[in-house]
Design a protein around this motif. Structure first.
Motif, PDB file in Angstrom:
ATOM      1  N   ARG A   1     -12.257   0.129   9.355  1.00 52.59           N
ATOM      2  CA  ARG A   1     -13.266   0.089   8.298  1.00 52.59           C
ATOM      3  C   ARG A   1     -12.987  -1.053   7.323  1.00 52.59           C
ATOM      4  NH1 ARG A   1     -12.890   5.876   8.429  1.00 52.59           N
ATOM      5  NH2 ARG A   1     -11.485   5.803   6.625  1.00 52.59           N
ATOM      6  N   ARG A   2     -11.700  -1.229   6.994  1.00 54.66           N
ATOM      7  CA  ARG A   2     -11.363  -2.329   6.082  1.00 54.66           C
ATOM      8  C   ARG A   2     -11.702  -3.676   6.703  1.00 54.66           C
ATOM      9  NH1 ARG A   2      -6.741   0.824   5.135  1.00 54.66           N
ATOM     10  NH2 ARG A   2      -5.499  -0.508   6.529  1.00 54.66           N
ATOM     11  N   HIS A   3     -11.459  -3.832   7.993  1.00 58.63           N
ATOM     12  CA  HIS A   3     -11.787  -5.089   8.664  1.00 58.63           C
ATOM     13  C   HIS A   3     -13.302  -5.351   8.646  1.00 58.63           C
ATOM     14  CE1 HIS A   3     -11.466  -8.402  11.479  1.00 58.63           C
ATOM     15  NE2 HIS A   3     -12.409  -7.835  12.220  1.00 58.63           N
TER      16      HIS A   3
ATOM     17  N   ARG B   1       0.856  -1.190   0.000  1.00 52.46           N
ATOM     18  CA  ARG B   1       0.000   0.000   0.000  1.00 52.46           C
ATOM     19  C   ARG B   1       0.888   1.233   0.000  1.00 52.46           C
ATOM     20  NH1 ARG B   1      -5.220  -0.723   1.236  1.00 52.46           N
ATOM     21  NH2 ARG B   1      -5.389   1.414   2.002  1.00 52.46           N
TER      22      ARG B   1
ATOM     23  N   GLN C   1     -17.547   1.088   1.013  1.00 53.57           N
ATOM     24  CA  GLN C   1     -16.433   1.411   0.163  1.00 53.57           C
ATOM     25  C   GLN C   1     -16.593   2.817  -0.423  1.00 53.57           C
ATOM     26  OE1 GLN C   1     -15.940  -1.152  -3.205  1.00 53.57           O
ATOM     27  NE2 GLN C   1     -13.793  -0.586  -3.522  1.00 53.57           N
TER      28      GLN C   1
ATOM     29  N   ALA D   1      -8.944   3.820   9.096  1.00 54.81           N
ATOM     30  CA  ALA D   1      -9.029   3.014   7.870  1.00 54.81           C
ATOM     31  C   ALA D   1      -8.920   1.518   8.145  1.00 54.81           C
ATOM     32  CB  ALA D   1      -7.975   3.468   6.872  1.00 54.81           C
TER      33      ALA D   1
ATOM     34  N   ARG E   1     -15.500  -4.141   6.490  1.00 54.88           N
ATOM     35  CA  ARG E   1     -15.948  -4.443   5.134  1.00 54.88           C
ATOM     36  C   ARG E   1     -15.539  -5.853   4.724  1.00 54.88           C
ATOM     37  NH1 ARG E   1     -14.623  -3.155  -0.238  1.00 54.88           N
ATOM     38  NH2 ARG E   1     -12.598  -2.318   0.346  1.00 54.88           N
TER      39      ARG E   1
ATOM     40  N   GLU F   1     -15.571   5.328   2.095  1.00 56.28           N
ATOM     41  CA  GLU F   1     -14.128   5.394   2.294  1.00 56.28           C
ATOM     42  C   GLU F   1     -13.458   6.276   1.250  1.00 56.28           C
ATOM     43  OE1 GLU F   1     -11.871   1.841   2.713  1.00 56.28           O
ATOM     44  OE2 GLU F   1     -13.370   0.871   3.985  1.00 56.28           O
TER      45      GLU F   1
ATOM     46  N   SER G   1     -21.512  -3.591   1.695  1.00 54.22           N
ATOM     47  CA  SER G   1     -20.077  -3.446   1.463  1.00 54.22           C
ATOM     48  C   SER G   1     -19.786  -2.342   0.454  1.00 54.22           C
ATOM     49  CB  SER G   1     -19.504  -4.781   0.964  1.00 54.22           C
ATOM     50  OG  SER G   1     -18.150  -4.654   0.628  1.00 54.22           O
TER      51      SER G   1
END
Length: 318
Positions: free
Chosen positions: A51-53, A27, A313, A48, A55, A316, A309
């Motif tokens: 939120r990624r976890h 990344r 996204q 972040a 999603r 985000e 989901s």
């Protein structure tokens, strides 16, 4: 509850295997230079990863729901219906005046021939669940008392309420037989059967009943005849109301069926049982089983989670 395709469940761990086996992507992070005094006072909270976890968890739950939908979860249920047999049966009933004669015993009582036929015939018809059954009655003339139907209870009721005299008091066997043949000849049933019951001689018909039976045979219609009464023309030619059992036998033979001689209520019961064996009823067939499918609910849940989901996204990247 079971699954139509349980082997599909082997796909459940596929996302976890891909995460472990595939190389991760590096990344890229942006850099912002701040003066030391400001940087010391500024400690941003990076939301972040959380939120990624979230999603990722939602996507995995969506995957589970969609795989379950593909596996076909279902529950077995029994339907309270009987399958159609593909057989059409027309009962041709003699309502001539001689059917009033009381020479049968039923439940210890002396009853008329018609009463005995009504009791046993209605029971026979109710046992024909799965068949299409109709009723033709005749005296001077013949008419359809009940069209062919799967509602055997309605036809049995017509038998139970039949009355002598509604079609005249003579015995037009050929007319009753001919009307039944006309009702059956255009049917596409796998089996077409006539059950002819009479206690007399053909007196008013203009057509030879044996010739009519031969026509039925050419059309693929079978005929069972029941000669009803204690006396017949062969053994007691001078007896009043003697049944022409010989003609009824010839009718059955011409239509490749079977003739029965009935002198008592016990004989009549035996005949209906014999016809049941020759033309098996579906009344005792196993019930129809079907499935209540649950996969649409699993699929709907999976697509709903995918929608959630996508919304996360979009937030985000906003």
């Amino acid at each position: 509850m079971n699954l139509a395709a349980p082997w599909v469940l082997v796909l459940l761990p596929l996302p976890l295997l891909l995460l472990r086996l595939l190389p991760g992507q590096a990344r890229q992070h942006g850099a912002l230079s701040l003066p030391p005094a400001i940087a010391a006072a500024f400690h941003p909270v990076d939301a972040a990863p959380a939120r990624r976890h979230a999603r990722g968890t939602i996507l995995f739950l969506a995957w589970i729901a969609l795989v379950l939908a593909l596996s076909g979860p279902r529950a077995e249920r029994t339907l309270g219906v009987i399958p159609a047999s593909g057989r059409d049966i027309v009962l041709v009933l003699d309502l001539s005046g001689s059917m009033q004669k009381e020479d049968f015993d039923l439940d210890g009582q002396r009853v008329s021939r018609l009463a005995a036929v009504q009791e046993v015939g209605a029971r026979f018809i109710r046992g024909r669940a799965g068949d299409r059954v109709g009723l033709v009655v005749f005296g001077d003339r013949a008419y359809v008392a009940a069209a062919l139907t799967h509602d055997v209870s309605a036809v049995a009721h017509q038998v139970e309420t039949a009355q002598i005299g509604v079609s005249g008091k003579a015995t037009a066997i050929a007319d009753g037989l001919g009307l039944a043949i006309r009702r059956l000849r255009s049917r596409d049933a796998e089996s077409r059967v006539i059950v002819l019951l009479s206690d007399g001689q053909d007196t008013t018909g203009v057509v030879d009943p044996v010739a009519a039976a031969a026509t039925a045979s050419r059309l693929g219609i079978g005929i069972y005849t029941i000669a009803l009464g204690p006396a017949d023309l062969e053994t007691a030619p001078r007896a009043r109301d003697a049944v022409d059992s010989e003609t009824l036998r010839r009718i059955a033979e011409a239509a490749k069926g079977q003739a029965f001689r009935v002198r008592t209520t016990a004989d009549l019961l035996a005949v209906t049982e014999a016809i049941d064996r020759l033309e098996p009823s579906l009344a005792d067939a196993p019930p129809i089983r079907s499935w209540h499918e649950f996969w649409p609910w699993c699929a709907a849940a999976g697509f709903a989670l995918l929608g959630v989901s996508l919304v996360l996204q979009a937030r985000e990247t906003a």
